[in-house]
Enzyme design. Structure first.
Site, short mmCIF file in Angstrom:
data_model
loop_
_atom_site.label_atom_id
_atom_site.label_comp_id
_atom_site.label_asym_id
_atom_site.label_seq_id
_atom_site.Cartn_x
_atom_site.Cartn_y
_atom_site.Cartn_z
N GLU A 88 -8.20 14.32 -2.30
CA GLU A 88 -7.95 12.98 -2.81
C GLU A 88 -9.15 12.12 -2.47
O GLU A 88 -10.08 12.57 -1.83
CB GLU A 88 -6.65 12.41 -2.22
CG GLU A 88 -6.58 12.46 -0.71
CD GLU A 88 -5.26 11.94 -0.16
OE1 GLU A 88 -4.42 11.45 -0.92
OE2 GLU A 88 -5.10 12.03 1.07
N TYR A 103 7.44 20.30 -6.18
CA TYR A 103 8.14 21.25 -5.32
C TYR A 103 9.65 21.02 -5.44
O TYR A 103 10.44 21.96 -5.50
CB TYR A 103 7.73 21.11 -3.84
CG TYR A 103 6.25 21.03 -3.58
CD1 TYR A 103 5.31 21.49 -4.50
CD2 TYR A 103 5.78 20.51 -2.37
CE1 TYR A 103 3.95 21.40 -4.24
CE2 TYR A 103 4.43 20.44 -2.10
CZ TYR A 103 3.52 20.86 -3.03
OH TYR A 103 2.18 20.77 -2.76
N GLU A 131 5.15 10.25 -14.17
CA GLU A 131 5.48 9.08 -13.36
C GLU A 131 4.87 7.85 -14.01
O GLU A 131 4.11 7.97 -14.97
CB GLU A 131 5.01 9.26 -11.91
CG GLU A 131 3.54 9.54 -11.77
CD GLU A 131 3.14 9.94 -10.33
OE1 GLU A 131 3.80 10.82 -9.76
OE2 GLU A 131 2.19 9.36 -9.81
N HIS A 176 -5.00 -6.71 -16.80
CA HIS A 176 -4.59 -6.92 -18.17
C HIS A 176 -5.25 -5.96 -19.15
O HIS A 176 -4.63 -5.41 -20.02
CB HIS A 176 -4.91 -8.36 -18.56
CG HIS A 176 -4.17 -9.34 -17.74
ND1 HIS A 176 -3.06 -9.99 -18.20
CD2 HIS A 176 -4.34 -9.74 -16.46
CE1 HIS A 176 -2.60 -10.77 -17.25
NE2 HIS A 176 -3.35 -10.64 -16.17
#
Lengths: 292, 381
Positions: free
Chosen positions: A98, A159, A209, A247
């Site tokens: 990450e 998972y 998501e 925006h």
């Protein structure tokens, strides 16, 4: 068959001598993945439990026949490692770390277009084809071999859903974590296409998501191009309006990026959306003729 | 990381994008002194990390220094969409002949930076996109090729800006904005409005600047701009401890590993009839110390009536999480019930540790069971 990784995978781990690289690289090997090499500059000639370590990826390709790389170097160095893998002739690159700067991924993404490379990640759990190969950090023991393709932006949620499927006696062809960063190497659509082309994958679960519009785009693609049935789950119905990209971000996609908008887009394309991880697994099981 | 207007303008200035002269103030007295230094009419602008401050009374014109002091007193302490105004920016007032809009951002779909320019500035860009999409001139930049001047020309002609003086200035501003965007690792640089003064001078009157958190390690100066006071106290503590935490307004405290699983947990809590008090992600590690830190943060919220742990072990090992919970209970008094669900790596060992301890913990077998139980306990409290 499976997609992206399988028994033909010859894996090199970039960063095999690091703490995480070693732990997960050896775990992947123990799972049965053909781990042929590691790369750590300055540590060429050493070995990690019998796996030879090279200074460069090119040596790992030429001397050990590596065709897939697992990039296990920290975020600030990941882009460089991906370029090295691609320029050394590696066809499949899976980047786990990450905190890779988005501008660097933007350049990497544009660089690999047209070079015939599959890049998964960064900030992803990796790819697992049960009983064939595990490349990354997905706990292999939760999953079993089967005919459900699973693609997700999230790690642990993958998972969770895999676990629910396994509990119902359903196995997976391949599990792909594409990663949750703004710029990742492969989108839902890229992976859905691979599953569509895989004769062994009979059904697909897509786990999305909130944020961005990848799920909406995938919905249109599924509606127009796919014959393999897709089931979806979206996380974040009750999440507060998060730190989006301001925006300008919202108007590019023309979508609000909310879970509700994604669900509507998916349902409009004829895709069944489960309200909980448990429910989506049950829906797949019913469609597969498994008694719940 | 979102920057305040004045911070974004500081970066604009660094890259040669023209902005008005201004000073930061935190009290009415400082505002008066700033206005005296600037001289003449000034604008007093609330510095908050949210939009809509104009409508909320957070931007006011002041005739002179004494008036600036009064306007500052009105604005300081205002609550704008949950953000209390603690800083104000005192800026030389500008005559405005025209208001344009200019931005560069990530187009996640195209995986390229996208410029947008329109002469319909000063209003929300969503509104323009909705009502008059053709008014927005858009252009992607190839990040490998980098910005080229023809792209600015195409944007300018596309937006219908035909005054040669304006064209020249905006051409330069577009190039500089791209430099700022790339060199600061920005996710968004927005100028709304980009004004033209009655004298024909083009200037950035506002700024929205968002920098990629993942690149802050190489921008110490920008990282230092983070204002910890802008976050609720629980979030501040969480940030110091390296825990990802967002405060919400329900009463079930949530702790999980991985953003997707935690979001899914919030949804399942809602389906079970409850409301989550927070979003808290232990991240990939989730060692015992991390669990102790996170539990401290969650328990510091007085609204929390029950606490739910939803852990699916991968890199995270469930036995370590269980040890963390038990350590935390040893170290501090938590008088609210705890419900734990563990699955994945070392889950059996983790469950055994919790069940064998005499700590008052409910261990539930599935995510749904655990969510229902946590909601019941919160309702009963």
């Amino acid at each position: 068959m499976a997609i992206i990784v399988d028994s033909d995978t010859r894996l090199v781990v970039q960063g095999l001598t690091g703490r995480e690289g070693r732990f997960h690289g050896l775990r992947n090997k123990a799972y049965g993945t053909n781990l042929v090499a590691g790369v750590t500059p300055g540590k060429g000639g050493q070995d990690v439990e019998g796996v030879p370590v090279f200074n460069t990826v090119l040596e790992a390709v030429e001397e050990a026949g590596a065709n897939t790389s697992l990039v296990f170097v920290p975020g600030p160095y990941s882009a460089d490692a991906i370029y090295e893998a691609v320029d050394s002739g590696i066809g499949t690159v899976i980047a786990i770390a990450e905190h890779v700067p988005a501008h660097e991924m933007l350049r990497v993404y544009n660089y690999i277009q047209g070079r015939g490379v599959t890049l998964i990640g960064p900030n992803c759990p990796g790819v697992l084809s049960p009983e064939k190969a595990n490349v990354g950090i997905i706990p292999g023991e939760i999953f079993s071999e089967g005919k459900i393709g699973l693609v997700s932006r999230s790690g642990t949620l993958t998972y969770q859903i895999g676990h629910e499927l396994t509990q119902l006696g359903l196995g997976n062809s391949t599990i792909v974590g594409i990663g949750g960063d703004p710029v990742v190497g492969s989108s839902f659509i890229d992976i859905l296409q691979k599953f569509e082309d895989d004769p062994e994958t009979e059904r697909i679960v897509m786990v999305g998501e909130i944020g961005g519009d990848e799920e909406e785009k995938a919905a249109r693609f599924i509606g127009a191009e796919m014959s393999t049935p897709v089931f979806a789950y979206i996380a974040g119905f009750t999440a507060p309006p998060g730190k989006t990209m301001g925006h300008a971000g919202a108007i590019i996609s023309g979508s609000s990026g909310t879970a509700e908008a994604k669900k509507e887009a998916l349902e409009a394309a004829g895709i069944t959306v489960g309200t909980t991880p448990t429910e989506v697994a049950q829906l797949v099981a019913e469609a597969a003729g498994v008694t719940v | 990381m979102d920057l305040y207007e004045y911070q974004g303008k500081e970066l604009f200035k660094r890259f040669g994008i023209p902005v008005s002269e201004g000073r930061l103030a935190t009290t009415p007295e400082e505002a008066r002194a700033a206005a005296e230094e600037i001289g003449g009419q000034v604008v007093v602008k609330a510095q908050v990390l949210t939009g809509g401050r104009g409508k909320a009374g957070g931007v006011k014109l002041a005739e002179d220094a004494a008036d600036a002091e009064q306007k500052a007193a009105d604005i300081l302490g205002l609550d704008i969409r949950g953000h209390v105004v603690k800083k104000i920016w005192i800026e030389q007032a500008s005559g405005i002949a025209k208001e344009y809009y200019l931005s560069i951002t990530f187009d996640r779909g195209e995986k390229k930076p996208l410029f947008m320019l329109t002469t319909e500035g000063g209003v929300e860009i969503e509104e323009v996109a909705d009502k008059n999409p053709d008014a927005i001139s858009r252009l992607h930049v190839d990040p490998l090729e980098g910005f080229q001047p023809w792209q600015a020309r195409r944007l300018i002609y596309g937006a219908g800006i035909d005054d040669p003086g304006e064209q020249k200035q905006i051409l330069s501003i577009i190039g500089r904005l791209y430099e700022a965007f790339v060199q600061c690792d920005a996710m968004l640089c927005e100028v709304n409005p980009l004004i033209v003064t009655p004298g024909g001078e083009v200037r950035a009157l506002d700024s929205k600047f968002t920098v990629d958190d993942n690149a802050l390690y190489r921008h110490e100066d920008i990282a230092a701009m983070r204002d910890l006071d802008a976050y609720p106290p629980e979030e501040r503590v969480a940030r110091e401890k390296g825990v990802t935490y967002v405060k919400l307004d329900g009463d079930v405290g949530i702790l999980g590993n991985g953003a997707g699983l935690v979001m899914s947990t919030l949804d399942v809590i809602a389906l079970a009839g409850g409301r989550a008090a927070n979003f808290c992600d232990l991240g990939g590690g989730g060692g015992a110390e991390g669990v102790v830190d996170a539990l401290e943060v969650i328990a510091s919220d007085p609204q929390v009536k029950s606490i739910l742990f939803n852990i699916f072990g991968g890199i995270t090992r469930c036995d370590e999480v269980a040890r963390g919970i038990l350590t935390a209970l040893d170290r501090m008094q938590i008088d609210r019930p705890i419900v734990v669900r563990l699955d994945g790596t070392n889950a059996e060992e983790g469950r055994r540790l919790l069940e064998e301890s005499d700590a008052p913990i409910d261990v539930e077998p599935t995510m749904l069971d655990a969510a229902k139980r946590a909601v019941e306990l919160a309702a009963a409290a």
